[in-house]
Motif scaffolding. Structure first.
Motif, PDB file in Angstrom:
ATOM      1  N   GLY A   1     -66.628  13.269 -11.549  1.00 18.10           N
ATOM      2  CA  GLY A   1     -65.648  12.223 -11.868  1.00 18.10           C
ATOM      3  C   GLY A   1     -64.378  12.399 -11.038  1.00 18.10           C
ATOM      4  O   GLY A   1     -63.850  11.443 -10.458  1.00 18.10           O
ATOM      5  N   PHE A   2     -63.918  13.635 -10.973  1.00 24.28           N
ATOM      6  CA  PHE A   2     -62.735  13.915 -10.158  1.00 24.28           C
ATOM      7  C   PHE A   2     -63.002  13.571  -8.689  1.00 24.28           C
ATOM      8  O   PHE A   2     -62.170  12.966  -8.012  1.00 24.28           O
ATOM      9  CB  PHE A   2     -62.328  15.381 -10.290  1.00 24.28           C
ATOM     10  N   LEU A   3     -64.190  13.962  -8.219  1.00 28.54           N
ATOM     11  CA  LEU A   3     -64.514  13.722  -6.810  1.00 28.54           C
ATOM     12  C   LEU A   3     -64.637  12.227  -6.502  1.00 28.54           C
ATOM     13  O   LEU A   3     -64.283  11.774  -5.414  1.00 28.54           O
ATOM     14  CB  LEU A   3     -65.800  14.470  -6.421  1.00 28.54           C
ATOM     15  N   GLU A   4     -65.135  11.455  -7.483  1.00 30.14           N
ATOM     16  CA  GLU A   4     -65.187   9.990  -7.305  1.00 30.14           C
ATOM     17  C   GLU A   4     -63.774   9.448  -7.100  1.00 30.14           C
ATOM     18  O   GLU A   4     -63.528   8.606  -6.233  1.00 30.14           O
ATOM     19  CB  GLU A   4     -65.809   9.308  -8.538  1.00 30.14           C
ATOM     20  N   HIS A   5     -62.864   9.945  -7.927  1.00 26.83           N
ATOM     21  CA  HIS A   5     -61.476   9.523  -7.823  1.00 26.83           C
ATOM     22  C   HIS A   5     -60.911   9.926  -6.458  1.00 26.83           C
ATOM     23  O   HIS A   5     -60.219   9.144  -5.794  1.00 26.83           O
ATOM     24  CB  HIS A   5     -60.677  10.150  -8.961  1.00 26.83           C
ATOM     25  N   ALA A   6     -61.241  11.155  -6.048  1.00 31.20           N
ATOM     26  CA  ALA A   6     -60.777  11.653  -4.747  1.00 31.20           C
ATOM     27  C   ALA A   6     -61.309  10.771  -3.620  1.00 31.20           C
ATOM     28  O   ALA A   6     -60.615  10.493  -2.638  1.00 31.20           O
ATOM     29  CB  ALA A   6     -61.235  13.099  -4.549  1.00 31.20           C
ATOM     30  N   LYS A   7     -62.547  10.325  -3.782  1.00 35.12           N
ATOM     31  CA  LYS A   7     -63.153   9.479  -2.758  1.00 35.12           C
ATOM     32  C   LYS A   7     -62.406   8.141  -2.660  1.00 35.12           C
ATOM     33  O   LYS A   7     -62.119   7.655  -1.561  1.00 35.12           O
ATOM     34  CB  LYS A   7     -64.626   9.242  -3.088  1.00 35.12           C
ATOM     35  N   ALA A   8     -62.070   7.593  -3.829  1.00 37.98           N
ATOM     36  CA  ALA A   8     -61.334   6.326  -3.843  1.00 37.98           C
ATOM     37  C   ALA A   8     -59.976   6.492  -3.158  1.00 37.98           C
ATOM     38  O   ALA A   8     -59.544   5.637  -2.372  1.00 37.98           O
ATOM     39  CB  ALA A   8     -61.164   5.837  -5.280  1.00 37.98           C
ATOM     40  N   LEU A   9     -59.306   7.620  -3.446  1.00 38.41           N
ATOM     41  CA  LEU A   9     -58.020   7.883  -2.795  1.00 38.41           C
ATOM     42  C   LEU A   9     -58.196   7.966  -1.277  1.00 38.41           C
ATOM     43  O   LEU A   9     -57.396   7.422  -0.511  1.00 38.41           O
ATOM     44  CB  LEU A   9     -57.435   9.209  -3.293  1.00 38.41           C
ATOM     45  N   ALA A  10     -59.254   8.649  -0.856  1.00 36.59           N
ATOM     46  CA  ALA A  10     -59.521   8.801   0.578  1.00 36.59           C
ATOM     47  C   ALA A  10     -59.728   7.437   1.218  1.00 36.59           C
ATOM     48  O   ALA A  10     -59.175   7.142   2.284  1.00 36.59           O
ATOM     49  CB  ALA A  10     -60.749   9.685   0.792  1.00 36.59           C
ATOM     50  N   GLU A  11     -60.505   6.595   0.548  1.00 35.68           N
ATOM     51  CA  GLU A  11     -60.798   5.280   1.129  1.00 35.68           C
ATOM     52  C   GLU A  11     -59.541   4.424   1.241  1.00 35.68           C
ATOM     53  O   GLU A  11     -59.369   3.677   2.198  1.00 35.68           O
ATOM     54  CB  GLU A  11     -61.893   4.596   0.307  1.00 35.68           C
ATOM     55  N   ASN A  12     -58.657   4.561   0.239  1.00 32.63           N
ATOM     56  CA  ASN A  12     -57.373   3.862   0.304  1.00 32.63           C
ATOM     57  C   ASN A  12     -56.574   4.273   1.528  1.00 32.63           C
ATOM     58  O   ASN A  12     -56.037   3.435   2.253  1.00 32.63           O
ATOM     59  CB  ASN A  12     -56.529   4.199  -0.933  1.00 32.63           C
ATOM     60  N   ILE A  13     -56.471   5.592   1.705  1.00 27.89           N
ATOM     61  CA  ILE A  13     -55.685   6.111   2.833  1.00 27.89           C
ATOM     62  C   ILE A  13     -56.285   5.636   4.148  1.00 27.89           C
ATOM     63  O   ILE A  13     -55.569   5.200   5.059  1.00 27.89           O
ATOM     64  CB  ILE A  13     -55.626   7.653   2.783  1.00 27.89           C
ATOM     65  N   ILE A  14     -57.607   5.681   4.232  1.00 26.51           N
ATOM     66  CA  ILE A  14     -58.274   5.274   5.473  1.00 26.51           C
ATOM     67  C   ILE A  14     -57.962   3.815   5.781  1.00 26.51           C
ATOM     68  O   ILE A  14     -57.660   3.443   6.912  1.00 26.51           O
ATOM     69  CB  ILE A  14     -59.799   5.509   5.361  1.00 26.51           C
ATOM     70  N   GLU A  15     -57.983   2.989   4.737  1.00 25.23           N
ATOM     71  CA  GLU A  15     -57.742   1.566   4.954  1.00 25.23           C
ATOM     72  C   GLU A  15     -56.279   1.298   5.296  1.00 25.23           C
ATOM     73  O   GLU A  15     -55.975   0.611   6.266  1.00 25.23           O
ATOM     74  CB  GLU A  15     -58.152   0.792   3.700  1.00 25.23           C
ATOM     75  N   GLU A  16     -55.375   1.888   4.495  1.00 29.27           N
ATOM     76  CA  GLU A  16     -53.956   1.585   4.694  1.00 29.27           C
ATOM     77  C   GLU A  16     -53.406   2.165   5.985  1.00 29.27           C
ATOM     78  O   GLU A  16     -52.553   1.580   6.629  1.00 29.27           O
ATOM     79  CB  GLU A  16     -53.147   2.117   3.509  1.00 29.27           C
ATOM     80  N   GLU A  17     -53.850   3.343   6.328  1.00 35.66           N
ATOM     81  CA  GLU A  17     -53.277   4.032   7.485  1.00 35.66           C
ATOM     82  C   GLU A  17     -54.164   3.922   8.724  1.00 35.66           C
ATOM     83  O   GLU A  17     -53.927   4.597   9.710  1.00 35.66           O
ATOM     84  CB  GLU A  17     -53.043   5.515   7.167  1.00 35.66           C
ATOM     85  N   HIS A  18     -55.195   3.110   8.627  1.00 32.36           N
ATOM     86  CA  HIS A  18     -56.100   2.893   9.761  1.00 32.36           C
ATOM     87  C   HIS A  18     -56.716   4.171  10.314  1.00 32.36           C
ATOM     88  O   HIS A  18     -56.662   4.442  11.497  1.00 32.36           O
ATOM     89  CB  HIS A  18     -55.384   2.131  10.888  1.00 32.36           C
ATOM     90  N   PHE A  19     -57.260   4.983   9.420  1.00 31.61           N
ATOM     91  CA  PHE A  19     -57.974   6.178   9.859  1.00 31.61           C
ATOM     92  C   PHE A  19     -59.442   5.841  10.124  1.00 31.61           C
ATOM     93  O   PHE A  19     -60.337   6.444   9.564  1.00 31.61           O
ATOM     94  CB  PHE A  19     -57.902   7.275   8.788  1.00 31.61           C
ATOM     95  N   GLU A  20     -59.683   4.828  10.962  1.00 29.16           N
ATOM     96  CA  GLU A  20     -61.072   4.538  11.284  1.00 29.16           C
ATOM     97  C   GLU A  20     -61.641   5.762  12.011  1.00 29.16           C
ATOM     98  O   GLU A  20     -60.939   6.438  12.751  1.00 29.16           O
ATOM     99  CB  GLU A  20     -61.202   3.296  12.178  1.00 29.16           C
ATOM    100  N   GLY A  21     -62.894   6.029  11.771  1.00 32.42           N
ATOM    101  CA  GLY A  21     -63.477   7.212  12.407  1.00 32.42           C
ATOM    102  C   GLY A  21     -63.549   8.394  11.455  1.00 32.42           C
ATOM    103  O   GLY A  21     -64.003   9.466  11.823  1.00 32.42           O
TER     104      GLY A  21
END
Ligand SMILES: [Zn+2]
Ligand SMILES: [Zn+2]
Length: 675
Positions: free
Chosen positions: A594-614
């Motif tokens: 459950g924690f890791l799912e949340h962590a994944k969502a946070l990661a995806e947010n950062i990738i989208e907002e900060e353009h960490f494509e790749g």
């Protein structure tokens, strides 16, 4: 009137950036000094990493440090850069790396009589008696070229010294060191080794070669005082050579002029807890910061290192011949236990070879990667297995003390008198570990002197040393053990090496498992035939047609490494991608995931907002060994083709993870050794 001085102080607290304090009147702090500061209600030792004559902190909130610790020289600029780099790269605060890297004497608040204690630490090291006779070996062409290459290098120069076991790597290291001292007598050299307890021979050789130098060692077996003394001798430039395990990478060596990493592929260079740094990688970084040469030596370099040779980043120095005249590589045979008659797990061909060797009064090494008596105890009636109650694995049967022991959490219990499920009293051991093989050998060759060397047999201090001495003295006919038997010992009369149970490593889900099996096999092969005896190596395996054995037969590491790199490249896996692993443990796997799912969502947010494509974020999964010591564990893998991009992303992700309120315990492992 003098202006107030403000210092910025790194503290051993997660995520905490350096804090600003005012210098006490009359003190003159320098960058690299330590000081005692108030932190909340506590007092902590911190490291001064910056000075300024102004601050934004309003006067009423300014705090003054309690004591400046400048009785020793300040830590040097390069050391500060190295710890800062490590902190950024492995996602920790600067103080967590820098302060935690100091011996406890220097990271804890000064006790009464601090200055006297400090003086005692400065007591000179008595010259150790050199026991080994120094014989000047002449170098062969390969060795000479390797020594010359390092001597003629300028600035940052990473070298890979690739030489089969017995090719005389140590002699080459010694000559390289000698050249450094010839140019700069006051130079310092860092010599990293995987496990200090297994290398007394190496230390003795270094001492014999450099009788006039102060040589200190640093490893986890040292008492606090000894470690502080060695550390201070390095920091104050009184010691010229530091031989140490991975922890020595954070020693202070202001005159560092050469770094040697022996057995660079060894897993012990990667820390498995706390700050999960790789001492091998930091050794290269340090050399880069210092603009000096670094030599990574191995018979089987890691694929990470080999790929840098192939890409031209590291220069390859090859020792292709065994240095001792007459030394030869063992001839390899692979026998399939499914196709041959076996007696107690030994193929008949192996039994015959052992008998022949013993008749010739030569020595045999039997290698298997599993300690204990049997990996599991079972009930033939109901199928019960000796599971560890706290882990998702089996407790190993140790016959000599009659206990079941979990090798993961340490749980142990006397062996059950009868099956806990059905009451059957005939529990039987399944499979074989070193203890059982030792017993079998005693039954098959009752006249042979058998010695077992593994972690269980060498728990007592000096036990390993004594055991190896017995082998050297020829008091042992058959040596059986785990990879401890394979590490860096010159056995004189070994002419047969037998490998059992390697198959589990060849069919593992872990992509690095086969690479390690190869390193083990090459290393253990190198124990045979060192002194002119024709030697054999017999491996019992069902996979005799694999590439690994073709390469092993020729002792051809480049062939095998290039083959594996080809696969890794096609699969887009390490070392072609960089990885980080977020690991979480909790009372239940659902909580961890459950924690890791949340962590994944946070990661995806950062990738989208900060353009960490790749950056690729995988799904959370339970770990291969899910439950250890009653904790259920999950993991989340993140990877990228760009190390730089990954580091930047991790910094942001780590920060946002720290703000998550959770009871789940989590850690991040950058460049994990296993995924
Ligand atoms: Zn039963
Ligand atoms: Zn356990």
């Amino acid at each position: 009137m003098t202006h107030p001085i403000f210092v910025s102080v790194a503290l051993d607290v997660p995520l905490l950036p350096p804090l600003t304090y005012k210098a006490a009147d009359g003190t003159s702090p320098k960058v690299g000094d330590r000081c005692v500061v108030p932190l909340g209600k506590r007092q902590e030792v911190g490291l001064i990493v910056g000075l300024s004559d102004q601050t934004d902190i309003p006067a009423e909130k300014q705090k003054t440090y309690i004591r400046l610790l400048n009785e020793t020289e300040p830590l040097g600029t390069t050391w500060l850069k190295l710890t800062k780099f490590s902190a950024d790269y492995y996602q920790h605060s600067w103080g967590e790396v820098a302060i935690a890297g100091l011996p406890s004497f220097f990271r804890s608040k000064p006790r009464p009589r601090y200055l006297q204690s400090l003086e005692r630490l400065r007591k000179p090291f008595a010259k150790k008696k050199v026991t080994e006779q120094q014989t000047e070996l002449s170098l062969n062409d390969d060795q000479r070229q390797a020594v010359e290459a390092v001597k003629n290098s300028h600035g940052f120069a990473p070298f890979v010294l690739h030489g089969v076991t017995g090719s005389g790597k140590t002699e080459v290291y010694l000559r390289m060191m000698e050249n450094v001292f010839q140019e700069k007598p006051q130079a310092q050299i860092l010599f990293l080794v995987p496990e200090i307890n297994l290398t007394p021979q190496l230390e003795a050789r270094v001492r014999a070669h450099f009788p006039d130098k102060v040589i200190v060692s640093m490893h986890s077996g040292l008492a606090n005082g000894e470690r502080a003394r060695a550390w201070l001798a390095c920091h104050e430039k009184r010691a010229q050579i530091l031989i140490g395990t991975r922890m020595a990478i954070f020693a202070s060596l202001p005159n560092l002029a050469l770094v040697v990493v022996d057995e660079e592929h060894d897993l012990s260079y990667k820390s498995g807890e706390g700050i999960r740094y790789s001492a091998r990688d930091l050794a290269v970084k340090w050399a880069q910061l210092k603009s000096i040469a670094v030599v990574l030596g191995s018979a089987t370099p890691s694929l990470e290192t080999w790929s840098k040779v192939r890409s031209g980043h590291y220069r390859l120095l090859t020792l292709s011949k065994r240095a001792v005249p007459g030394a030869c590589l063992p001839a390899l045979t692979v026998v399939n236990p499914r196709e041959q008659k076996t007696v107690k797990g030994f193929c008949t061909e192996v039994i015959d070879a052992i008998s022949e060797t013993l008749e010739k009064k030569q020595q045999v090494i039997i290698f298997l990667n599993r300690r204990g008596y049997a990996p599991v105890l079972t009930c033939p009636t109901c199928g019960w297995l000796s599971k560890c109650p706290h882990c998702s694995t089996y407790a190993v049967y140790h016959k000599y003390n009659g206990r079941l022991v979990c090798h993961h959490c340490g749980w142990s219990s006397p062996v059950y008198r009868c099956c806990p499920d059905c009451g059957n009293v005939d529990l039987i051991p399944m499979g074989a570990g070193t203890q059982r093989i030792e017993e079998t050998l005693g039954q098959l060759w009752p006249q042979a002197r058998v010695l077992r060397i593994d972690r269980d047999s060498t728990l007592r201090k000096n036990a390993a040393k004594e055991a190896f001495e017995a082998v050297h003295a020829g008091e042992v006919d058959i040596l059986v053990g785990t990879q401890m038997v394979a590490k860096g010992h010159d056995f004189q009369r070994v002419s047969l090496v037998v490998v059992l149970n390697i198959d589990a490593q060849l069919v593992s889900a872990n992509p690095r498992s086969e690479e390690r099996a190869f390193a083990n096999l090459m290393q253990v092969a190198g124990r045979a035939g060192r002194f002119g005896l024709p030697a054999r190596m017999i491996v019992q395996s069902r996979f005799g047609d694999r590439e690994i054995f073709a390469a092993l037969a020729q002792q051809n590491y480049p062939r095998y490494a290039d083959y594996l790199l080809g696969i890794r490249k096609a699969e887009w896996s390490v070392p072609y991608v960089s990885q980080a692993l977020l690991m979480a443990d909790a009372t239940t796997i659902d909580k961890a995931l459950g924690f890791l799912e949340h962590a994944k969502a946070l990661a995806e947010n950062i990738i989208e907002e900060e353009h960490f494509e790749g950056i690729v974020v995988y799904d959370p999964i339970p770990m291969a060994l899910m439950k250890v010591a009653d904790k259920e564990r999950g993991q989340l893998l993140v990877e990228s083709g760009s190390k730089l991009l990954l580091t930047k992303f991790l910094r942001q992700w780590y920060r946002s993870l720290c703000s998550v309120k959770t009871t789940v315990h989590w850690t991040m492992d950058v460049d994990p050794a296993d995924v």
